[in-house]
Design an enzyme around this catalytic site. Structure first.
Site, mmCIF file in Angstrom:
data_model
loop_
_atom_site.group_PDB
_atom_site.id
_atom_site.type_symbol
_atom_site.label_atom_id
_atom_site.label_comp_id
_atom_site.label_asym_id
_atom_site.label_seq_id
_atom_site.Cartn_x
_atom_site.Cartn_y
_atom_site.Cartn_z
ATOM 1 N N CYS A 1 0.819 -1.212 0.000
ATOM 2 C CA CYS A 1 0.000 0.000 0.000
ATOM 3 C C CYS A 1 0.854 1.265 0.000
ATOM 4 C CB CYS A 1 -0.948 -0.007 1.184
ATOM 5 S SG CYS A 1 -0.121 -0.186 2.785
ATOM 6 N N HIS B 1 -2.057 1.301 7.033
ATOM 7 C CA HIS B 1 -2.398 1.296 5.613
ATOM 8 C C HIS B 1 -2.061 2.639 4.988
ATOM 9 C CE1 HIS B 1 -4.299 -0.258 2.082
ATOM 10 N NE2 HIS B 1 -5.331 0.565 2.110
ATOM 11 N N ASN C 1 -8.055 4.511 -2.296
ATOM 12 C CA ASN C 1 -7.552 3.250 -1.769
ATOM 13 C C ASN C 1 -6.929 2.432 -2.895
ATOM 14 O OD1 ASN C 1 -7.011 1.219 0.058
ATOM 15 N ND2 ASN C 1 -9.119 0.977 0.755
#
EC number: 3.4.22.-
Length: 361
Positions: A152, A288, A308
């Site tokens: 990520c 994240h 995202n």
């Protein structure tokens, strides 16, 4: 014309995503109905599961269905849905998709190393636009998917670099997360996580980052392929950190460019987020990396537009609107704790070595 087309395509993705998997209340009233629903969900999401695993997975699915159903009955500003994570426990989900333990990597790497300057400090809050959406400005590529690799941090980094490159050069170029996973390994750890600020400095010292086409994403830790560096490069001149625990400072930065941020995405509400302004359960255990690509308000609730990297079927076409301006200085889900952005001074990049830059618009 290109911007109008981009807005139309973005709206189409949101509409198609919203019309995804759904269920009728009657399907969850009996064991038989739930079993049929589970099989329908597996078919819809093409989820491979062995017969030996079915009972265990069905038990998890049942639990998650009831969480989604009960949450949606409450009068909240956001909704949940049965997405592709619906037969994963919260621990399985966190281990597979929120594997970048920011606190762990921060302890290993020590204090932040970015410039102590904050170039947007002079901005007058009262004069900032009431809303900003870098997607509508053509500074954001299509949603990507990290898979079960804890990369990520690379996707967050790349989103911010793609954004500032578009702002400075007027060209939107999809860049390579895999190059960072494979090559930025001195301090970052590929699929085992990393820090965006370290990745920004790698890109600067490396002389740039290549394109997605030149070095496509594989979702595994690979050996750095130096030959793929011979394609088109996008350069940056460093990075700056947003003053921590300061949503006003973050607002100033996001008003000017997409910003890399770290959040705590390890809750069931986050796992199954579908739409609306997220005010759900989350802490400040940053795990994240994502990108803040705008802000706005909806029905009196202010929010951040967060990009995202779990594919377009999650959330609002791959995005989540996270509540903005809460009482805690860290921000909802810790969004104001570890924000940084790349600096790009030039309006050009090195001359392409193999063909022209592919403009994503």
């Amino acid at each position: 014309m290109k911007k109008l087309l981009l807005i139309f395509l973005f709206s189409l993705v949101i509409l198609q995503t919203a019309c995804g998997f759904d269920y009728d209340d009657k399907e969850i009233e009996s064991e038989e109905g739930l079993s049929t629903l589970y099989d329908r969900w597996r078919s819809h999401h093409s989820v491979p599961r062995s017969l030996n695993e079915r009972e265990k997975r069905f038990n998890v699915f049942r639990h998650n269905v009831m969480h989604v159903h009960n949450t949606n009955k409450k009068n909240r500003s956001y909704k949940l849905k049965l997405n592709k994570f619906a037969d994963l426990t919260i621990n399985e989900f966190k281990n597979a998709y929120t594997g970048s333990n920011i606190k762990h990597h921060r302890m290993l790497q020590g204090p932040k190393r970015g410039s102590k300057q904050f170039m947007y400090d002079h901005e007058n809050l009262s004069k900032l636009p009431s809303s900003v959406d870098w997607r509508k400005k053509g500074a954001v590529t299509e949603i990507k998917n990290q898979g079960k690799c804890g990369s990520c941090w690379a996707f967050s980094t790349v989103a911010a670099v793609e954004g500032i490159n578009k702002i400075k050069t007027n060209k939107l170029v999809s860049l390579s997360e895999q190059e960072l996973v494979d090559c930025d390994t001195k301090q970052n750890e590929g699929c085992n996580g990393g820090l965006m600020e370290i990745a920004f400095e790698f890109i600067k010292k490396n002389g740039g980052i290549t394109t997605e086409d030149s070095y496509p994403y594989e979702g595994i830790d690979g050996k750095c392929d130096a030959s793929k560096d011979n394609g088109v490069l996008v350069t940056i001149d460093g990075h700056e950190d947003v003053p921590e625990n300061d949503e006003n400072a973050l607002l100033k930065a996001v008003a000017n460019q997409p910003v890399s941020v770290a959040i705590d995405a390890g809750s069931s509400d986050f796992q199954f987020y579908s739409e609306g302004v997220f005010t759900g359960s989350c802490g400040t255990e940053l795990n994240h990396g994502v990108a803040a690509v705008g802000y706005g308000s909806e029905r009196g609730k202010k929010y951040w537009i967060v990009r995202n990297s779990w594919g377009a079927e999650w959330g609002e076409g791959g995005y989540i609107k996270i509540e903005r301006e809460i009482d805690e200085p860290e921000g909802r889900c810790g969004i104001a704790m570890e924000a940084s952005y790349p600096i790009k001074l030039s309006s050009s990049n090195p001359t392409p070595k193999d063909g022209d830059v592919k403009d994503e618009l």
